[in-house]
Design a protein around this motif. Structure first.
Motif, short mmCIF file in Angstrom:
data_model
loop_
_atom_site.label_atom_id
_atom_site.label_comp_id
_atom_site.label_asym_id
_atom_site.label_seq_id
_atom_site.Cartn_x
_atom_site.Cartn_y
_atom_site.Cartn_z
N GLU A 136 0.85 -1.20 0.00
CA GLU A 136 0.00 0.00 0.00
C GLU A 136 0.88 1.25 0.00
O GLU A 136 0.63 2.21 -0.73
N ARG A 167 2.56 1.79 -3.31
CA ARG A 167 1.63 2.35 -4.29
C ARG A 167 1.46 3.86 -4.11
O ARG A 167 1.30 4.60 -5.07
N ARG A 222 -14.52 -7.25 -9.55
CA ARG A 222 -14.01 -5.97 -10.06
C ARG A 222 -14.24 -5.85 -11.57
O ARG A 222 -14.49 -4.77 -12.08
N ALA A 275 -11.73 -3.84 1.21
CA ALA A 275 -11.77 -2.43 1.62
C ALA A 275 -11.69 -1.47 0.43
O ALA A 275 -12.25 -0.38 0.46
N SER A 276 -10.99 -1.90 -0.62
CA SER A 276 -10.79 -1.01 -1.77
C SER A 276 -11.75 -1.29 -2.93
O SER A 276 -11.60 -0.73 -4.01
N CYS A 335 -14.81 -1.01 -5.44
CA CYS A 335 -15.74 0.06 -5.86
C CYS A 335 -17.18 -0.43 -5.76
O CYS A 335 -18.07 0.32 -5.37
N TRP A 370 -8.68 -1.58 8.37
CA TRP A 370 -9.59 -1.52 7.22
C TRP A 370 -11.05 -1.56 7.64
O TRP A 370 -11.94 -1.49 6.78
N PHE A 373 -13.95 0.66 6.32
CA PHE A 373 -14.34 0.52 4.92
C PHE A 373 -15.06 -0.79 4.63
O PHE A 373 -15.31 -1.13 3.48
#
Lengths: 374, 374
Positions: free
Chosen positions: A83, A86, B86, B110-111, B113, B144, B147
């Motif tokens: 992370e 990135r 995804r 957590a990431s 969309c 995390w 989220f």
């Protein structure tokens, strides 16, 4: 170059005792810093390093008794490091594949935009249980192999590997020459075998060679008390041959005692019975001016220069015949050979070239991607 | 609605024997399909489902003897499912937190969309070794938590949880009513206790209650032969009290035998000594017209309607006093209460509302994000 080094989180950097991978990472990081690179090391807080240290927890996992099979915290370390990679501007990210939990590098690093390379320090299978059961996850993880450039630690390791890995180069492990003083003139008459007591490392063959050549042999190293096969092997096949006159066993040795032992030894015997991917002890011996006679298996033919730093032999007979020829070897030359080929400095220079290569590959791939889109 | 359900990969869906989480997932998926939703179930190939099935390997992990602590293949399943999510167009992704390897949901989802929600089927800690050592990874994974919207299976589970989770709602587990025939008129005079033999489930208290109330009791369920404490508990505290007249033990029961047993029983005793987050056996008993007397702990006060489907009691004395009052309970009403509150149909409808809520939350967050950028 701005370099991110992500170490496995299990063993302190540098290692207090055992830890081949961590020792190599420590040497590499120190040398990269010395050569003027901007290095960030992602490792637990007990690491000692000249690089910028980024830690996600204070202590290495084995120090706090986390079991090898418990992956959650090791995954956390890797995920958090990536992370940060990135979010930051690194030229290259270097990860290290050494135990089961490092397999997450494949899915996690496959989608990195930053150029990335990983070194295969150990060998497959990585998916095995504490009880020894081998699973088939490794094969599934090869889905991501095309996107994960890999460095092997020897040509032998690269050739032996059956998994469809995306090898981009070979870089030999390197040692820090300052830790190994120049060869002594005055030496003993004994040979040395040093390693873990398992049949494939061949201590029983080293004993037989020494007996047949009628020279003294000192055995040093560890008996894995958690591995019954290792304990049984030592007690049944090694212990009866130790007479404490010609054949001695001095127990495990730390770096200081290892240097003491090898810098006074006449030669080093390495009768391995498997395709060992590297063999750092051969380099250590040769750095101390101790010629090495090794079976020509695994990476040994890449490490020992036959007739110059020792001898490569096909079998026990040849090993016995080579022992009297040790005195023909120039010990200064032997050390010099290690310095030129297996020093941390050379390793760091080679990795820098690999980084440049991977950065160029990455750039080319991005350009092709852009061309495809436009 | 286009729904992705990602099941844990360990136990077949539906489960052959034990598997509370997998049973609930199966019920939920079947009902969502029945209610007209477009459902994709990500689960190993041995799943039986009306949804579109996407599998990354043919067999559930426990079926092929993968140990719970070996996470690589479970991670692969989750990673691949989320990659597909995804790449595809789902309205909502629903994951399930049930064992240690499910913790990777936190960093991986957590990431996302796509709107996502996970159900907490079990309880923390999840980071524990096969030897029982509890690690501190759970706390790290809370990075995390903000989220990852979470559904609890009871208000009690939500309140009891000490981890800083982002709870968005409570949805009770639901059973498939067709599997439980309407209450029989003709019934036996015996009470039932059913579960795993561990002290906190209270079989020793059920025996004491039955003895004091002078009614027969049938015990059913499993002794965990891999857990010494469980075996010792059964042999020391339960076995001596089994007289095969008033107190009987009939061993573990499958669904068919469970239905047979509970549909003929006079009542069900649940003297739990812990904050059990749910208690599906209470619902099964009540669905079969078997009133339940439970200690008022954990989720029991949310499940048993006091005086209507059974009794909530504070202690053993109250349990004994409630036993004669079982005959005041209307068994038809008891079943109806389950149908209205704990059927798979109701559960699926509630989850659909949760999905809508999470989709709205997600949309609002994206709009705020866009506003911040522009």
């Amino acid at each position: 170059m701005r370099i991110a080094q992500i170490a496995p989180p299990w063993i302190t950097i540098p290692p207090k005792n055992y830890g081949g991978t961590e020792s190599v990472i420590s040497n590499l990081v120190e040398e990269l810093v010395a050569q003027g690179h901007d290095v960030t090391l992602f490792a637990p807080g007990d690491a000692k390093t000249s690089a910028r240290l980024v830690s996600f927890f204070p202590t290495s996992l084995l120090e706090e008794k986390v079991e090898w099979s418990m992956h959650l915290k090791a995954f956390y370390h890797l995920q958090k490091a990536l992370e940060q990679v990135r979010a930051d501007q690194f030229d290259i990210v270097h990860t290290h594949l050494s135990s089961s939990a490092d397999m997450y590098i494949f899915p996690l690093a496959a989608s990195l935009c930053t150029p990335h390379v990983t070194t295969l320090h150990s060998h497959f299978p990585f998916d095995h249980s504490p009880g020894g059961r081998v699973g088939d996850s490794d094969r599934y993880y090869m889905d991501w192999a095309p996107f994960v450039p890999i460095v092997a630690i020897s040509e032998s390791a690269r050739t032996q590997e059956k998994m469809p890995l995306h090898f981009v180069d070979v870089v030999y492990n390197g040692i820090e020459m300052r830790q190994y003083p120049p060869p002594r003139k005055k030496r003993g008459d004994y040979l040395v075998w040093l390693g873990r007591f398992v049949p494939e490392k061949g201590p029983h063959l080293a004993i037989e060679a020494a007996k047949r050549a009628q020279v003294p042999l000192v055995l040093a190293g560890t008996i894995d008390r958690y591995m019954k096969a290792s304990v049984d092997y030592f007690h049944e096949q090694i212990k009866p041959l130790i007479d404490n006159e010609q054949i001695k066993y001095i127990g495990p040795v730390n770096t200081k005692r290892k240097v003491h032992l090898l810098s006074r030894a006449h030669g080093f015997l390495n009768p391995i019975e498997w395709e060992e991917p590297f063999g750092i002890v051969m380099i250590e011996a040769m750095a101390l001016g101790c010629p090495t006679i090794s079976f020509a298996r695994g990476a040994a033919p890449e490490i020992v220069a036959h007739g110059k730093t020792g001898f490569l032999v096909q079998n026990l007979d040849e090993m016995v015949q080579s022992i009297p020829k040790i005195e023909e070897i120039d010990r200064e030359e032997t050390r010099l050979y290690v310095e030129r080929n297996f020093s941390a400095q050379v390793m760091a220079e080679k990795y820098t070239k690999v980084y440049e290569k991977v950065i160029a590959m990455n750039k080319k791939a991005s350009e092709q991607q852009r061309r495809k889109i436009s």
